[in-house]
Every structure is written in C-alpha cells, then in structure tokens.
Write a protein that holds these residues in place. Structure first.
Motif, PDB file in Angstrom:
ATOM      1  N   ALA A  93       0.822  -1.206   0.000  1.00  0.00           N
ATOM      2  CA  ALA A  93       0.000   0.000   0.000  1.00  0.00           C
ATOM      3  C   ALA A  93       0.856   1.255   0.000  1.00  0.00           C
ATOM      4  CB  ALA A  93      -0.916   0.004   1.223  1.00  0.00           C
ATOM      5  N   GLU A  94       0.308   2.321  -0.553  1.00  0.00           N
ATOM      6  CA  GLU A  94       0.943   3.637  -0.551  1.00  0.00           C
ATOM      7  C   GLU A  94      -0.116   4.693  -0.248  1.00  0.00           C
ATOM      8  OE1 GLU A  94       4.090   2.499  -4.150  1.00  0.00           O
ATOM      9  OE2 GLU A  94       2.571   4.029  -4.451  1.00  0.00           O
ATOM     10  N   ILE A  95       0.304   5.782   0.374  1.00  0.00           N
ATOM     11  CA  ILE A  95      -0.576   6.923   0.615  1.00  0.00           C
ATOM     12  C   ILE A  95       0.100   8.162   0.047  1.00  0.00           C
ATOM     13  CG2 ILE A  95      -1.854   8.269   2.328  1.00  0.00           C
ATOM     14  CD1 ILE A  95      -1.426   5.948   4.293  1.00  0.00           C
ATOM     15  N   TYR A  96      -0.658   8.976  -0.679  1.00  0.00           N
ATOM     16  CA  TYR A  96      -0.154  10.245  -1.210  1.00  0.00           C
ATOM     17  C   TYR A  96      -0.884  11.391  -0.512  1.00  0.00           C
ATOM     18  CZ  TYR A  96       2.320   7.688  -4.818  1.00  0.00           C
ATOM     19  OH  TYR A  96       3.173   6.835  -5.469  1.00  0.00           O
ATOM     20  N   VAL A  97      -0.121  12.367  -0.023  1.00  0.00           N
ATOM     21  CA  VAL A  97      -0.678  13.466   0.766  1.00  0.00           C
ATOM     22  C   VAL A  97      -0.213  14.799   0.188  1.00  0.00           C
ATOM     23  CG1 VAL A  97      -0.687  12.025   2.832  1.00  0.00           C
ATOM     24  CG2 VAL A  97       1.258  13.516   2.393  1.00  0.00           C
ATOM     25  N   PRO A  98      -0.904  15.894   0.527  1.00  0.00           N
ATOM     26  CA  PRO A  98      -0.462  17.207   0.060  1.00  0.00           C
ATOM     27  C   PRO A  98       0.934  17.549   0.585  1.00  0.00           C
ATOM     28  CG  PRO A  98      -2.715  17.314   0.876  1.00  0.00           C
ATOM     29  CD  PRO A  98      -2.194  15.966   1.259  1.00  0.00           C
ATOM     30  N   LEU A  99       1.725  18.206  -0.262  1.00  0.00           N
ATOM     31  CA  LEU A  99       3.099  18.571   0.106  1.00  0.00           C
ATOM     32  C   LEU A  99       3.148  19.462   1.341  1.00  0.00           C
ATOM     33  CD1 LEU A  99       4.288  19.174  -3.516  1.00  0.00           C
ATOM     34  CD2 LEU A  99       5.606  17.792  -1.908  1.00  0.00           C
ATOM     35  N   ALA A 100       2.177  20.346   1.472  1.00  0.00           N
ATOM     36  CA  ALA A 100       2.204  21.312   2.577  1.00  0.00           C
ATOM     37  C   ALA A 100       1.467  20.825   3.815  1.00  0.00           C
ATOM     38  CB  ALA A 100       1.610  22.645   2.108  1.00  0.00           C
ATOM     39  N   GLU A 101       0.920  19.613   3.772  1.00  0.00           N
ATOM     40  CA  GLU A 101       0.167  19.100   4.920  1.00  0.00           C
ATOM     41  C   GLU A 101       1.098  18.855   6.100  1.00  0.00           C
ATOM     42  OE1 GLU A 101      -2.130  18.746   7.295  1.00  0.00           O
ATOM     43  OE2 GLU A 101      -3.486  18.250   5.619  1.00  0.00           O
ATOM     44  N   ASP A 102       0.633  19.306   7.275  1.00  0.00           N
ATOM     45  CA  ASP A 102       1.411  19.164   8.502  1.00  0.00           C
ATOM     46  C   ASP A 102       0.856  18.037   9.374  1.00  0.00           C
ATOM     47  OD1 ASP A 102       1.351  20.720  11.621  1.00  0.00           O
ATOM     48  OD2 ASP A 102       3.178  19.927  10.714  1.00  0.00           O
ATOM     49  N   SER A 103      -0.454  17.974   9.524  1.00  0.00           N
ATOM     50  CA  SER A 103      -1.077  16.961  10.375  1.00  0.00           C
ATOM     51  C   SER A 103      -0.993  15.581   9.729  1.00  0.00           C
ATOM     52  CB  SER A 103      -2.540  17.311  10.630  1.00  0.00           C
ATOM     53  OG  SER A 103      -3.183  16.271  11.341  1.00  0.00           O
ATOM     54  N   ALA A 104      -0.670  14.574  10.546  1.00  0.00           N
ATOM     55  CA  ALA A 104      -0.529  13.218  10.020  1.00  0.00           C
ATOM     56  C   ALA A 104      -1.312  12.193  10.849  1.00  0.00           C
ATOM     57  CB  ALA A 104       0.951  12.833   9.976  1.00  0.00           C
ATOM     58  N   ARG A 105      -2.351  12.626  11.533  1.00  0.00           N
ATOM     59  CA  ARG A 105      -3.105  11.702  12.392  1.00  0.00           C
ATOM     60  C   ARG A 105      -3.716  10.567  11.575  1.00  0.00           C
ATOM     61  NH1 ARG A 105      -4.594  12.842  17.458  1.00  0.00           N
ATOM     62  NH2 ARG A 105      -6.570  11.740  17.197  1.00  0.00           N
ATOM     63  N   PHE A 106      -4.440  10.896  10.536  1.00  0.00           N
ATOM     64  CA  PHE A 106      -5.089   9.860   9.730  1.00  0.00           C
ATOM     65  C   PHE A 106      -4.054   8.956   9.086  1.00  0.00           C
ATOM     66  CE2 PHE A 106      -6.631   8.736   5.369  1.00  0.00           C
ATOM     67  CZ  PHE A 106      -7.438   7.686   5.763  1.00  0.00           C
ATOM     68  N   GLU A 107      -3.009   9.532   8.519  1.00  0.00           N
ATOM     69  CA  GLU A 107      -1.994   8.744   7.822  1.00  0.00           C
ATOM     70  C   GLU A 107      -1.261   7.800   8.782  1.00  0.00           C
ATOM     71  OE1 GLU A 107      -3.071  12.339   5.670  1.00  0.00           O
ATOM     72  OE2 GLU A 107      -2.278  12.041   7.702  1.00  0.00           O
ATOM     73  N   TYR A 108      -1.014   8.261   9.984  1.00  0.00           N
ATOM     74  CA  TYR A 108      -0.332   7.428  10.984  1.00  0.00           C
ATOM     75  C   TYR A 108      -1.164   6.180  11.294  1.00  0.00           C
ATOM     76  CZ  TYR A 108       1.684   5.970  15.454  1.00  0.00           C
ATOM     77  OH  TYR A 108       2.242   5.233  16.465  1.00  0.00           O
ATOM     78  N   TYR A 109      -2.448   6.397  11.545  1.00  0.00           N
ATOM     79  CA  TYR A 109      -3.310   5.275  11.895  1.00  0.00           C
ATOM     80  C   TYR A 109      -3.598   4.381  10.689  1.00  0.00           C
ATOM     81  CZ  TYR A 109      -4.067   7.689  16.315  1.00  0.00           C
ATOM     82  OH  TYR A 109      -3.877   8.299  17.532  1.00  0.00           O
ATOM     83  N   LEU A 110      -3.710   4.963   9.500  1.00  0.00           N
ATOM     84  CA  LEU A 110      -3.967   4.153   8.312  1.00  0.00           C
ATOM     85  C   LEU A 110      -2.757   3.275   7.984  1.00  0.00           C
ATOM     86  CD1 LEU A 110      -5.886   3.364   6.065  1.00  0.00           C
ATOM     87  CD2 LEU A 110      -4.973   5.253   4.699  1.00  0.00           C
ATOM     88  N   GLN A 111      -1.569   3.846   8.083  1.00  0.00           N
ATOM     89  CA  GLN A 111      -0.368   3.048   7.873  1.00  0.00           C
ATOM     90  C   GLN A 111      -0.321   1.877   8.859  1.00  0.00           C
ATOM     91  OE1 GLN A 111       3.277   5.232   8.334  1.00  0.00           O
ATOM     92  NE2 GLN A 111       4.565   3.489   7.868  1.00  0.00           N
ATOM     93  N   GLU A 112      -0.673   2.158  10.078  1.00  0.00           N
ATOM     94  CA  GLU A 112      -0.686   1.130  11.119  1.00  0.00           C
ATOM     95  C   GLU A 112      -1.672   0.009  10.773  1.00  0.00           C
ATOM     96  OE1 GLU A 112      -0.444   1.709  15.790  1.00  0.00           O
ATOM     97  OE2 GLU A 112      -2.473   2.134  15.057  1.00  0.00           O
ATOM     98  N   GLU A 113      -2.871   0.390  10.353  1.00  0.00           N
ATOM     99  CA  GLU A 113      -3.907  -0.598  10.052  1.00  0.00           C
ATOM    100  C   GLU A 113      -3.577  -1.402   8.795  1.00  0.00           C
ATOM    101  OE1 GLU A 113      -6.641  -1.495  11.786  1.00  0.00           O
ATOM    102  OE2 GLU A 113      -5.985  -0.160  13.396  1.00  0.00           O
TER     103      GLU A 113
END
Length: 263
Positions: A91-111
């Motif tokens: 799996a891979e996740i792509y996020v905005p370059l300027a995004e600072d918050s990573a709450r969702f990405e942290y938990y999604l990577q974990e799951e």
C-alpha cells in the motif's frame, strides 16, 4: 460530526488499472461504498462522489468539487499497477506537500500494515519529484512540509480550496500476492480505512465482526476439500505459464500464491 468526502477512483469509460479480469474502477467503487456505509453508521457525515459506474470528472475536477464541499478530510481510493509486470507490492498513501497533520496517515499506515506490506507515504511535486513523508509518532505530525505545487490534480485542487485530500493506493493489482490478499480480505481493507478515520477524529468505534453467528440452533457442518499443488517456481513468469496452461485445459480456481522461504 466530522465531515468526510470519499472518492472512488475512475469510473464510467475510465477503467483505471486492469489485470486478469479485475478493473480498478469496480474495486474502488465497492470499497468506497462500504467505507461510506460504515462511516455513517459510526456518526460521520459523508459525501461519496461516485456511487455507480459513471465518470464524474478528471482528478482536477474532483479536487475542485471537494473544495466546494469543504469537508474536514477527503480520501480518494485507488489500486496501483506496475504496468502488468507485478514487480511491486504493498500500500501507498499520497498526501499534500504542505500538509502538517498526520493523524489519519499514521493510523492508516498502522492498520494497512496488519494486512499486507506497506510501502511508503509520499507527496509528489508538479515537476515530478517524489518526497517521502515521515511522521513523528509523538506529535502525529509530518517531520517536514514543502511549499511546492502538488502533482496530482485531486490533491492540488482540493488543497487550493483549503481541504486536505489523500490518495490511498490499497495494493498493486498486477501483483498476484497483493491481489490474492485483497480478494480474501476486502472487508478488512474497508475496516482499516474506517478505523483510521475513527481514531483520527476521536470517534467511538467498534470493529465490525462479519463472522459472528447468532441464534444458530444446530452446529455448523464441516466439509473436507482437497487442494492440489502443482509445484513451486522461483520465476514468476514460469508460474504464470503453468497457470495459463491449466486454465486453457479448463481447470478452474487456479491461482498463484507467493511463498517466502528462508535460506
């Protein structure tokens, strides 16, 4: 209540990736529909951009639609491809370059890591460069942000409107192992996304148990089946030749399953 926009990638004339009879647009619609249903059951407000097999615009148009809706977060569900070679997986996740918050990405990577290999969280600049995005586990923020313009239209246009949108590439469709894993755990992929969103927005969540048996008067009967194994090959192309030969000989249910061995 948190407001989420769910985009099912591709649709209509745009099949997206395709491999061995499986089309990306069908997979993304199934998963997006299930995610939307589960999120609403939990209490999220959700808009699903595509609810049937129709083309609702290119990536940039979808990004602008997301910006107009102004959700707390948007996700665009996809599956990946390595051009039919099957060399990449996970799996891979792509996020905005300027995004600072990573709450969702942290938990999604974990799951997602519980289901299959997880490759990386990336951002991509309009000029084509990829940037690995690393998360501080104490703050749940990205360790670095970038001021470049985003490459992917849905991310770029949503961000211009003040909305963060992630592209979730669940697995590689042309990787036999990835495809096998997904087809046997589709609902687990759905729950991974739902759990991550619930944790990110502090929503009460109970994992859905699809195997629960209620008021069954008699014990389940068991049946015995016998699996035929037709050899192991170190070369994927050789394995595919055998698979195709068996399929031409009208043997149903032939698949390739990767097995890692230690030497």
């Amino acid at each position: 209540m948190p407001y989420i926009v769910v985009d099912a990638g591709h649709g209509g004339w745009d099949n997206g990736a395709h491999y061995n009879g499986h089309r990306e647009k069908d997979i993304t619609l199934r998963v997006a529909t299930k995610v939307t249903k589960r999120l609403r059951e939990i209490g999220f407000t959700v808009t699903q951009l595509r609810t049937d097999d129709t083309y609702v615009g290119n990536a940039s148009a979808r990004g602008r639609q997301i910006a107009e809706l102004q959700p707390n977060l948007a996700i665009s569900i996809h599956v990946n491809s390595s051009g039919g070679e099957g060399k990449l997986r996970g799996a891979e996740i792509y996020v905005p370059l300027a995004e600072d918050s990573a709450r969702f990405e942290y938990y999604l990577q974990e799951e997602l890591s519980h289901l299959n290999a997880f490759r990386e969280i990336y951002s991509r600049a309009y000029t084509g460069e990829f940037y690995d995005r690393h998360i501080n586990p104490q703050t749940l923020r990205f360790t670095q942000t970038y001021s470049y313009t985003d490459y992917y239209g849905i991310i770029r246009e949503a961000w211009r409107g003040g909305v963060s949108c992630d592209i979730i590439e669940m697995f590689y469709l042309d990787n036999e192992g990835d495809l096998y894993t997904f087809l046997n755990q589709e609902d687990a992929y759905v729950e991974a996304i739902v759990v991550a969103l619930s944790k990110a927005f502090n929503m009460n969540y109970e994992r859905e148990d699809r195997h629960e048996v209620v008021d069954r008067p008699e014990p389940l009967k068991t049946e015995t089946y016998y699996r035929v194994v037709c050899g192991s090959y170190s070369d994927l192309n050789e394995a595919k030749k055998v698979q195709q030969a068996l399929a031409r000989a009208n043997y149903p249910g032939v698949w390739i399953q990767p097995v890692e061995t230690k030497r």
